[in-house]
Scaffold this motif. Structure first.
Motif, PDB file in Angstrom:
ATOM      1  N   LEU A  46       1.292   7.670   6.247  1.00 39.70           N
ATOM      2  CA  LEU A  46      -0.247   7.396   6.022  1.00 39.70           C
ATOM      3  C   LEU A  46      -0.669   8.526   5.315  1.00 39.70           C
ATOM      4  O   LEU A  46      -1.889   8.285   4.799  1.00 39.70           O
ATOM      5  N   SER A  47      -0.119   9.681   5.067  1.00 36.23           N
ATOM      6  CA  SER A  47      -0.673  10.744   4.321  1.00 36.23           C
ATOM      7  C   SER A  47       0.533  11.593   3.834  1.00 36.23           C
ATOM      8  O   SER A  47       1.227  11.708   4.841  1.00 36.23           O
ATOM      9  N   SER A 103      -3.690   2.081   6.318  1.00 34.80           N
ATOM     10  CA  SER A 103      -3.080   2.246   4.977  1.00 34.80           C
ATOM     11  C   SER A 103      -4.018   1.582   3.477  1.00 34.80           C
ATOM     12  O   SER A 103      -3.632   1.936   2.505  1.00 34.80           O
ATOM     13  N   GLN A 124      -7.653   5.247   4.194  1.00 31.03           N
ATOM     14  CA  GLN A 124      -6.996   6.368   3.702  1.00 31.03           C
ATOM     15  C   GLN A 124      -7.782   7.673   3.447  1.00 31.03           C
ATOM     16  O   GLN A 124      -7.330   8.756   3.494  1.00 31.03           O
ATOM     17  N   ASN A 182       0.742  -1.146  -0.141  1.00 33.31           N
ATOM     18  CA  ASN A 182      -0.193   0.079  -0.103  1.00 33.31           C
ATOM     19  C   ASN A 182       0.986   1.253  -0.087  1.00 33.31           C
ATOM     20  O   ASN A 182       0.264   2.335  -0.696  1.00 33.31           O
ATOM     21  N   ILE A 183       1.956   1.301   0.569  1.00 29.43           N
ATOM     22  CA  ILE A 183       2.763   2.524   0.730  1.00 29.43           C
ATOM     23  C   ILE A 183       4.172   2.480   0.141  1.00 29.43           C
ATOM     24  O   ILE A 183       4.885   1.705   0.125  1.00 29.43           O
ATOM     25  N   ASP A 210      -8.075   1.198   1.883  1.00 24.77           N
ATOM     26  CA  ASP A 210      -8.645   2.260   1.039  1.00 24.77           C
ATOM     27  C   ASP A 210      -9.677   2.999   1.626  1.00 24.77           C
ATOM     28  O   ASP A 210      -9.518   4.442   1.652  1.00 24.77           O
ATOM     29  N   ASN A 238      -1.633   5.978   0.051  1.00 20.73           N
ATOM     30  CA  ASN A 238      -1.625   4.942  -0.743  1.00 20.73           C
ATOM     31  C   ASN A 238      -2.057   5.407  -2.201  1.00 20.73           C
ATOM     32  O   ASN A 238      -2.953   5.950  -2.491  1.00 20.73           O
ATOM     33  N   PRO A 295      -3.704  11.026   0.231  1.00 28.57           N
ATOM     34  CA  PRO A 295      -3.576   9.899   0.627  1.00 28.57           C
ATOM     35  C   PRO A 295      -2.106   9.196   0.398  1.00 28.57           C
ATOM     36  O   PRO A 295      -1.533   9.657  -0.697  1.00 28.57           O
TER      37      PRO A 295
END
Lengths: 528, 333
Positions: free
Chosen positions: B121-122, B273, B278, B106-107, B275, B291, B289
């Motif tokens: 995370l953001s 992380s 986020q 995800n990241i 959908d 992600n 986001p």
């Protein structure tokens, strides 16, 4: 035989004094551990680029704030204490109102006024001047204004208490000799109230040195800002703690000089319970006095309150979520105020037994040094104490205890000074008579000391209560889960730049701060 | 009166000490503030049944608190803003390595630590804003260009004590080296129209008031002001699009070394992380986001797309002390 007993008693009091002072200052002493490491890079950088200028800025700010609070505090106490004019008894209490506001909130209000988009900025655009820019370039001016408005009540309160218990005879003698009000103020009242004024000014000085929130609002980099910068920016807590210890060493000689002066001054204090007053001034002067003091109040308290009210209008619906927070604030503040009161009572007892013992007096003065440290640094010391003793007191970890210890360590100076002032009002002859009549210590306290000191005990409680309710860094760092206070909420919102949302808890804090003062007014009315 | 005071104190003491202690499934220490994290934690509890308890403070005191509490710490997850703080937390040894395919998927790599101790995370973009009345977008190009003489008396900056500026300068050191960065920052200071400001809002307010024409701010501050006043004569410009890209930083988190609930903490981090979270996490504050599969909020999308700087944000932490010292040397307060 008697001498042996005296010696034993003296030794016991000395030991107790040492233990008491050591316990009070333990969180400060813990910071000395930081000298285990020495970061030469940080120190070189500090000495070359930051420390000289920050020290000069701090000296300038302290000088200006001390002068301004002395002038404002002493003159308003002089007018309230010595003249009769319309609204005097109400103003007497109302002039302490700024105490209900945290300094950083006053700073924020002053910034809104002098901002490029605030009233001063709008005036600039209209008149083609650059006053706002000048005030931002000379940021010591708004910083000093904010701190003066927030801190003058200390000087005012202590001076007023002293004027109202002043011996009338020298003043009356001077008046018979044809002295005018100015001469009496300069030659008699100021020298006699000196110790009280100096107590207030010492609080002002320590608070100014430790302030971070207000000066940061104006980007005015003082010594305290440097401490935070080294910790947060250079990630170097050890050097930050070393800087904090340096600040303590700077203030130590001042505390000593004042202690010596106080010892001398107390010998000359004489007590007379009738308030002295000058002859009634002319009608015009009476109204002028009223207008002058009212405008001080309007600027120092009214402007911040109105600013907060305007900022918060849109956010009042969030009030419901703040109700438990109000409970935590009051609990935290009440517990700390009681803790400080207990500590101050012990200190007053030890001090009363240490008349001519310089070492003991000095130890007791140093017990109060926690007030001169920036809160977060003191909190680091408290956490170190809690960590080091966690195996002895495992039940303290994660409770409200750490916070209370830190807050008492920081604010007990306020209650100690108030109690000591009260103690000095108790005529020695009365206490001695009670003892000769066979009254025990408890009975003597109840019948002789308590009646004289009641007001001072209440003031000590209220002042520490107010300070604790406003306090931010120690509370932030030591509070248990789910125990946010209003000051914590203000921090949370302002750190995200949400000033409107922060204005709601700030106003609530001001309202809570007003309550004890309303009680004062009501009580006074009842007495009249 | 005295009796009443004593009584209410007793009640208060009782309330403070007798409050029931409930153990949450995950305990978070966060310098991302309550109103930005609580909604997403509530969603997590709804979705998984795992309760979340949290405590907020500034970054450095939280790191110190976790360190002081040592093995007794209640903290499971440490959430903070700015990679510099995450780097510092890791260098203080309070974070544990996380093995998670979900997080790695995800990241993106440049938004997490090379040793997987923390994950972004953001994304928070620090960009140029300008007065739409006095500046044409074509006058603007890069952060470095703000050092040019044409901006003399026209630039507004926030204080160098804020970590966002420290990270920006740290990244410039990573790209240009100290010497060139020092010359750029020194010229920024010479171009200042007014003394530095305590926050990003004040920078934009000064542009509105005509005190200066350009400034550097995080986009979410712009988002908040724009929401209050959609007609504000200030706009966003994406700099360095032909070179390294816009400076981005993160808010993110890592699992505390002495956590007693590491599995639950990992679940929370993985969930953050994903959908659903986020979207909420970023949208609450007009952020992007982390992600890349998740779209930003409509208001944020309206500012346009941009190329972001992909140097690992960990560099911002490594070089932060150098950046602070550099800014001190050139008199950037």
């Amino acid at each position: 035989m008697t001498r042996t007993r005296d010696n034993t008693l003296g030794r016991t009091v000395s030991t107790l004094t040492l233990l008491y002072a050591a316990a009070c200052i333990l969180p400060v002493l813990m910071l000395f551990w930081s000298w285990q490491s020495f970061n030469k890079d940080s120190w070189d950088h500090l000495l070359t680029y930051l420390l000289p200028a920050a020290t000069a800025r701090t000296a300038l700010l302290c000088t200006v704030v001390l002068l301004a609070t002395a002038i404002l505090g002493v003159s308003s106490a002089f007018f309230i204490g010595c003249f009769e004019f319309p609204g005097r008894s109400l103003l007497r209490v109302l002039l302490t109102l700024p105490l209900a506001l945290p300094n950083y909130v006053i700073g924020f209000a002053v910034l809104s006024v002098i901002d490029y988009t605030g009233p001063v900025g709008i005036f600039d655009q209209w008149a083609g001047t650059t006053v706002a820019l000048w005030l931002h370039q000379n940021n010591w001016v708004p910083a000093a204004i904010s701190l003066t408005f927030g801190l003058y009540p200390y000087v005012y309160l202590m001076t007023l208490a002293s004027i109202e218990t002043q011996n009338r005879s020298p003043i009356e003698a001077a008046m018979l000799d044809g002295a005018n009000a100015m001469q009496i103020l300069r030659k008699i009242i100021l020298p006699l109230t000196g110790p009280s004024v100096s107590a207030g000014l010492l609080l002002v000085l320590m608070e100014t040195l430790a302030d971070f929130g207000t000066v940061a609002t104006f980007s005015y980099d003082t010594y305290a800002v440097l401490i935070y910068k080294v910790w947060y920016g250079l990630f170097d807590l050890d050097t930050a703690a070393q800087l904090a210890i340096g600040m303590i060493f700077l203030i130590m000689p001042l505390v000593l000089i004042r202690a010596r002066w106080m010892q001398h001054a107390h010998a000359t204090l004489s007590v007379d319970y009738q308030t002295f007053q000058f002859e009634e001034p002319s009608r015009l002067r009476r109204w002028l006095l009223c207008a002058a003091l009212t405008s001080v109040l309007l600027i120092a308290f009214g402007v911040p309150i109105v600013t907060l009210a305007i900022q918060s209008i849109r956010y009042w619906p969030s009030l419901g979520t703040l109700i438990p927070v109000i409970g935590h604030t009051v609990t935290f503040a009440a517990l700390a105020a009681v803790g400080a009161l207990v500590s101050a009572a012990i200190q007053t007892f030890l001090r009363s037994r240490s008349n001519s013992r310089k070492t003991r007096i000095i130890l007791l003065e140093y017990a109060n040094l926690g007030y001169a440290l920036p809160g977060t640094i003191l909190a680091v010391g408290v956490l170190m104490v809690i960590t080091q003793t966690s195996h002895l007191f495992p039940f303290l970890t994660g409770t409200i205890a750490a916070g209370i210890i830190g807050l008492v360590c920081r604010f007990q100076i306020i209650s100690a000074q108030s109690l000591w002032a009260g103690f000095l009002r108790v005529p020695r002859s009365l206490a001695e008579t009670a003892r000769i009549d066979g009254a025990g210590p408890m009975a003597t306290f109840r019948c002789v000391y308590a009646p004289f000191m009641r007001a001072h005990i209440v003031v000590a409680f209220v002042l520490v209560f107010l300070e604790t309710a406003k306090e931010m860094p120690i509370t932030l760092m030591t509070r248990p889960f789910g125990q946010d206070t209003l000051a914590v909420k203000i921090f949370q919102f302002t750190s995200e730049g949400e000033y409107g949302m922060a204005a709601v808890p700030a106003l609530l804090l001001a309202i809570i701060g007003l309550l004890p003062q309303v009680v004062f007014i009501v009580r006074r009315r009842r007495h009249i | 009166m005295t009796r009443n005071i004593a009584l209410s104190l007793l009640v208060a003491i009782g309330a403070a000490t007798a409050a029931p202690i409930t153990f949450a499934d995950v305990t978070v220490y966060s310098s991302r503030q309550e109103h930005l994290i609580e909604p997403v934690f509530n969603d997590f509890t709804k979705a998984t049944g795992i309760k979340v308890k949290f405590l907020t403070d500034a970054e450095a005191p939280l790191i110190r608190r976790i360190k002081s509490e040592g093995k007794n710490t209640a903290a499971d997850l440490f959430l903070t803003v700015d990679a510099g703080n995450l780097w510092f937390a890791n260098s203080e040894g309070i974070l544990d390595q996380i093995k998670s395919e979900v997080l790695e998927k995800n990241i993106p790599p440049h938004l997490r630590s090379p040793d997987n101790t923390w994950f972004g995370l953001s994304i928070r973009a620090r960009t140029i804003v300008y007065s739409t009345k006095r500046v044409k977008p074509s006058d603007l190009s890069t952060y470095e260009d703000l050092a040019d003489k044409k901006w003399h008396g026209r630039l507004c900056l926030r204080t160098s004590k804020k970590v966002y500026n420290q990270s920006l300068v740290a990244m410039m050191i990573a790209e240009h080296g100290e010497k060139k960065t020092e010359s750029i920052v020194s010229n920024w200071v010479k171009n200042l129209a007014a003394p530095v400001f305590p926050n990003d809002n004040k920078v934009m307010e000064a542009i509105v008031a005509g005190t200066c024409d350009v400034g550097i701010v995080n986009t979410y501050y712009f988002g908040r002001l724009q929401k209050q006043d959609p007609s504000m004569p200030v706009a966003i410009f994406w700099p360095n699009q032909n070179t390294t890209g816009v400076h981005v930083n993160i808010s993110g988190g890592g699992i505390v070394k002495h956590s007693k609930n590491k599995e639950e903490a990992k679940k929370l981090l993985e969930w953050l992380s994903g959908d659903a979270a986020q979207k909420v996490f970023a949208d609450a504050n007009f952020e992007y986001p982390a992600n890349p599969m998740v779209e930003p909020a409509a208001e944020v999308k309206a500012w346009g797309t941009f190329k972001q700087n992909v140097i690992n944000v960990n560099k911002a932490g490594e070089l932060q002390q150098d950046a602070v010292k550099l800014m001190d040397r050139v008199g950037y307060k």
